[in-house]
Design a protein around this motif. Structure first.
Motif, PDB file in Angstrom:
ATOM      1  N   GLN A  82     -29.245   9.850  19.953  1.00 51.28           N
ATOM      2  CA  GLN A  82     -27.894   9.463  20.362  1.00 51.28           C
ATOM      3  C   GLN A  82     -27.331  10.360  21.455  1.00 51.28           C
ATOM      4  O   GLN A  82     -26.392   9.993  22.139  1.00 51.28           O
ATOM      5  N   PHE A  83     -27.937  11.536  21.657  1.00 53.14           N
ATOM      6  CA  PHE A  83     -27.519  12.387  22.766  1.00 53.14           C
ATOM      7  C   PHE A  83     -27.843  11.741  24.113  1.00 53.14           C
ATOM      8  O   PHE A  83     -27.199  12.049  25.110  1.00 53.14           O
ATOM      9  N   LEU A  84     -28.835  10.836  24.149  1.00 48.51           N
ATOM     10  CA  LEU A  84     -29.195  10.185  25.416  1.00 48.51           C
ATOM     11  C   LEU A  84     -28.084   9.252  25.899  1.00 48.51           C
ATOM     12  O   LEU A  84     -27.595   9.408  27.022  1.00 48.51           O
ATOM     13  N   PRO A  85     -27.655   8.263  25.096  1.00 44.34           N
ATOM     14  CA  PRO A  85     -26.567   7.406  25.593  1.00 44.34           C
ATOM     15  C   PRO A  85     -25.244   8.160  25.721  1.00 44.34           C
ATOM     16  O   PRO A  85     -24.446   7.857  26.615  1.00 44.34           O
ATOM     17  N   ILE A  86     -25.011   9.148  24.861  1.00 45.75           N
ATOM     18  CA  ILE A  86     -23.787   9.937  24.991  1.00 45.75           C
ATOM     19  C   ILE A  86     -23.808  10.702  26.312  1.00 45.75           C
ATOM     20  O   ILE A  86     -22.809  10.737  27.037  1.00 45.75           O
ATOM     21  N   GLY A  87     -24.949  11.307  26.645  1.00 47.63           N
ATOM     22  CA  GLY A  87     -25.078  12.029  27.916  1.00 47.63           C
ATOM     23  C   GLY A  87     -24.894  11.112  29.110  1.00 47.63           C
ATOM     24  O   GLY A  87     -24.252  11.477  30.105  1.00 47.63           O
ATOM     25  N   THR A  88     -25.431   9.908  29.018  1.00 43.12           N
ATOM     26  CA  THR A  88     -25.257   8.927  30.095  1.00 43.12           C
ATOM     27  C   THR A  88     -23.783   8.557  30.242  1.00 43.12           C
ATOM     28  O   THR A  88     -23.261   8.466  31.355  1.00 43.12           O
ATOM     29  N   TYR A  89     -23.112   8.351  29.125  1.00 39.53           N
ATOM     30  CA  TYR A  89     -21.689   8.003  29.133  1.00 39.53           C
ATOM     31  C   TYR A  89     -20.863   9.168  29.686  1.00 39.53           C
ATOM     32  O   TYR A  89     -19.923   8.976  30.459  1.00 39.53           O
ATOM     33  N   MET A  90     -21.234  10.397  29.314  1.00 35.89           N
ATOM     34  CA  MET A  90     -20.540  11.577  29.850  1.00 35.89           C
ATOM     35  C   MET A  90     -20.672  11.644  31.372  1.00 35.89           C
ATOM     36  O   MET A  90     -19.696  11.899  32.080  1.00 35.89           O
ATOM     37  N   ALA A  91     -21.885  11.427  31.858  1.00 36.61           N
ATOM     38  CA  ALA A  91     -22.148  11.532  33.294  1.00 36.61           C
ATOM     39  C   ALA A  91     -21.429  10.450  34.092  1.00 36.61           C
ATOM     40  O   ALA A  91     -21.311  10.564  35.316  1.00 36.61           O
ATOM     41  N   ASP A  92     -20.946   9.442  33.422  1.00 40.13           N
ATOM     42  CA  ASP A  92     -20.244   8.336  34.064  1.00 40.13           C
ATOM     43  C   ASP A  92     -18.728   8.547  34.122  1.00 40.13           C
ATOM     44  O   ASP A  92     -17.994   7.685  34.596  1.00 40.13           O
ATOM     45  N   ALA A  93     -18.244   9.696  33.691  1.00 46.80           N
ATOM     46  CA  ALA A  93     -16.800   9.916  33.565  1.00 46.80           C
ATOM     47  C   ALA A  93     -16.055   9.718  34.879  1.00 46.80           C
ATOM     48  O   ALA A  93     -15.027   9.044  34.905  1.00 46.80           O
ATOM     49  N   LEU A  94     -16.541  10.274  35.966  1.00 47.67           N
ATOM     50  CA  LEU A  94     -15.849  10.113  37.256  1.00 47.67           C
ATOM     51  C   LEU A  94     -16.094   8.734  37.860  1.00 47.67           C
ATOM     52  O   LEU A  94     -15.167   8.084  38.325  1.00 47.67           O
ATOM     53  N   CYS A  95     -17.329   8.317  37.867  1.00 49.64           N
ATOM     54  CA  CYS A  95     -17.700   7.036  38.490  1.00 49.64           C
ATOM     55  C   CYS A  95     -17.133   5.839  37.728  1.00 49.64           C
ATOM     56  O   CYS A  95     -16.651   4.891  38.320  1.00 49.64           O
ATOM     57  N   GLN A  96     -17.240   5.879  36.414  1.00 52.78           N
ATOM     58  CA  GLN A  96     -16.844   4.779  35.538  1.00 52.78           C
ATOM     59  C   GLN A  96     -17.500   3.471  35.968  1.00 52.78           C
ATOM     60  O   GLN A  96     -16.849   2.430  36.068  1.00 52.78           O
ATOM     61  N   CYS A  97     -18.791   3.571  36.213  1.00 53.51           N
ATOM     62  CA  CYS A  97     -19.563   2.414  36.674  1.00 53.51           C
ATOM     63  C   CYS A  97     -20.196   1.622  35.536  1.00 53.51           C
ATOM     64  O   CYS A  97     -20.589   0.474  35.735  1.00 53.51           O
ATOM     65  N   LEU A  98     -20.348   2.236  34.390  1.00 59.59           N
ATOM     66  CA  LEU A  98     -21.010   1.567  33.274  1.00 59.59           C
ATOM     67  C   LEU A  98     -20.100   0.514  32.652  1.00 59.59           C
ATOM     68  O   LEU A  98     -18.879   0.662  32.641  1.00 59.59           O
ATOM     69  N   GLU A  99     -20.734  -0.510  32.100  1.00 53.63           N
ATOM     70  CA  GLU A  99     -19.986  -1.452  31.266  1.00 53.63           C
ATOM     71  C   GLU A  99     -19.973  -0.863  29.869  1.00 53.63           C
ATOM     72  O   GLU A  99     -20.973  -0.338  29.405  1.00 53.63           O
ATOM     73  N   TYR A 100     -18.827  -0.925  29.211  1.00 55.44           N
ATOM     74  CA  TYR A 100     -18.784  -0.390  27.860  1.00 55.44           C
ATOM     75  C   TYR A 100     -17.951  -1.283  26.969  1.00 55.44           C
ATOM     76  O   TYR A 100     -17.195  -2.122  27.422  1.00 55.44           O
ATOM     77  N   VAL A 101     -18.141  -1.075  25.683  1.00 58.41           N
ATOM     78  CA  VAL A 101     -17.500  -1.882  24.656  1.00 58.41           C
ATOM     79  C   VAL A 101     -16.246  -1.150  24.206  1.00 58.41           C
ATOM     80  O   VAL A 101     -16.210   0.072  24.151  1.00 58.41           O
ATOM     81  N   THR A 102     -15.235  -1.913  23.855  1.00 58.99           N
ATOM     82  CA  THR A 102     -14.005  -1.304  23.347  1.00 58.99           C
ATOM     83  C   THR A 102     -13.422  -2.168  22.246  1.00 58.99           C
ATOM     84  O   THR A 102     -13.731  -3.350  22.144  1.00 58.99           O
ATOM     85  N   VAL A 103     -12.600  -1.554  21.427  1.00 58.28           N
ATOM     86  CA  VAL A 103     -11.858  -2.281  20.408  1.00 58.28           C
ATOM     87  C   VAL A 103     -10.493  -2.589  21.013  1.00 58.28           C
ATOM     88  O   VAL A 103      -9.828  -1.705  21.534  1.00 58.28           O
ATOM     89  N   GLY A 104     -10.110  -3.828  20.972  1.00 58.70           N
ATOM     90  CA  GLY A 104      -8.800  -4.200  21.518  1.00 58.70           C
ATOM     91  C   GLY A 104      -8.909  -4.707  22.941  1.00 58.70           C
ATOM     92  O   GLY A 104      -9.956  -5.148  23.400  1.00 58.70           O
ATOM     93  N   ASP A 105      -7.818  -4.617  23.653  1.00 58.52           N
ATOM     94  CA  ASP A 105      -7.707  -5.139  25.011  1.00 58.52           C
ATOM     95  C   ASP A 105      -8.487  -4.262  25.995  1.00 58.52           C
ATOM     96  O   ASP A 105      -8.157  -3.093  26.176  1.00 58.52           O
ATOM     97  N   PRO A 106      -9.514  -4.814  26.661  1.00 56.45           N
ATOM     98  CA  PRO A 106     -10.296  -4.006  27.602  1.00 56.45           C
ATOM     99  C   PRO A 106      -9.483  -3.527  28.806  1.00 56.45           C
ATOM    100  O   PRO A 106      -9.824  -2.528  29.421  1.00 56.45           O
ATOM    101  N   GLU A 107      -8.401  -4.213  29.120  1.00 53.52           N
ATOM    102  CA  GLU A 107      -7.559  -3.795  30.244  1.00 53.52           C
ATOM    103  C   GLU A 107      -6.833  -2.487  29.948  1.00 53.52           C
ATOM    104  O   GLU A 107      -6.463  -1.754  30.859  1.00 53.52           O
ATOM    105  N   LEU A 108      -6.619  -2.201  28.671  1.00 44.23           N
ATOM    106  CA  LEU A 108      -5.911  -0.985  28.274  1.00 44.23           C
ATOM    107  C   LEU A 108      -6.867   0.154  27.912  1.00 44.23           C
ATOM    108  O   LEU A 108      -6.423   1.260  27.615  1.00 44.23           O
TER     109      LEU A 108
END
Length: 188
Positions: free
Chosen positions: A114-140
């Motif tokens: 799980q450190f692999l996808p977490i690390g990938t998600y961390m590295a995306d913090a500035l870019c925010q290029c990844l698609e990700y799942v959320t609970v609730g309204d994705p716009e918020l």
């Protein structure tokens, strides 16, 4: 080396750690080692096998946000990753106390994986290029690691932090498989 008697008296459940591990047959060990090697090689070749296992952790991660939401925004945002790591870790500890090698190795392997996808998600913090799942309204929705790193003042180091976590994951996965092989072939 055993557990000190004073600790055993105060915490009798620790006595289970002095018991022998349940034996693993050679056939089962070879099958499980092959399973882990296939997963590791597939991940090295940028395959998708581990991503399919990661789908199990998506609802756990999202549930962590909901569960920790009662403790304030920062812990709610961190709660997804906390629960994502806590579940396989807690299951590994359970199997350690049951002295079951295969269950311990499986849960420890996926804890570190799980450190692999977490690390990938961390590295995306500035870019925010990844698609990700959320609970609730994705716009918020906010990117977890952009929020956490921004508050910690380290958002400009997202790629380095993510790479470090990925490295920890790789080391942990390989060490878990090596431990399983060593522990299984070792004479009690």
């Amino acid at each position: 080396m055993g557990i000190p008697e004073s600790l055993n008296e105060r915490f009798p459940f620790l006595g289970a750690l002095e018991e022998e591990w349940h034996p693993v047959s050679r056939g089962a060990l070879i099958g499980w080692l092959a399973f882990y090697v296939v997963l590791i090689v597939n991940a090295l070749l940028r395959g998708t096998l581990l991503q399919r296992f990661d789908l199990v952790f998506v609802p756990i991660h999202e549930g962590g946000h909901l569960l920790f939401g009662y403790f304030g925004k920062w812990i709610m945002v961190a709660g997804g990753t906390i629960l994502q790591l806590f579940v396989p870790f807690a299951l590994a500890v359970y199997f350690v106390f049951r002295r079951q090698l295969l269950g311990t190795a499986f849960c420890a392997f996926f804890f570190f994986e799980q450190f692999l996808p977490i690390g990938t998600y961390m590295a995306d913090a500035l870019c925010q290029c990844l698609e990700y799942v959320t609970v609730g309204d994705p716009e918020l929705a906010e990117h977890d690691w952009f929020y956490l790193f921004s508050h910690a003042g380290v958002v400009e180091h997202d790629i380095q932090i993510g790479a470090f976590f990925r490295m920890l994951g790789w080391i942990g996965m390989v060490a878990t498989v090596a431990w399983l092989a060593w522990r299984s072939w070792r004479k009690p």
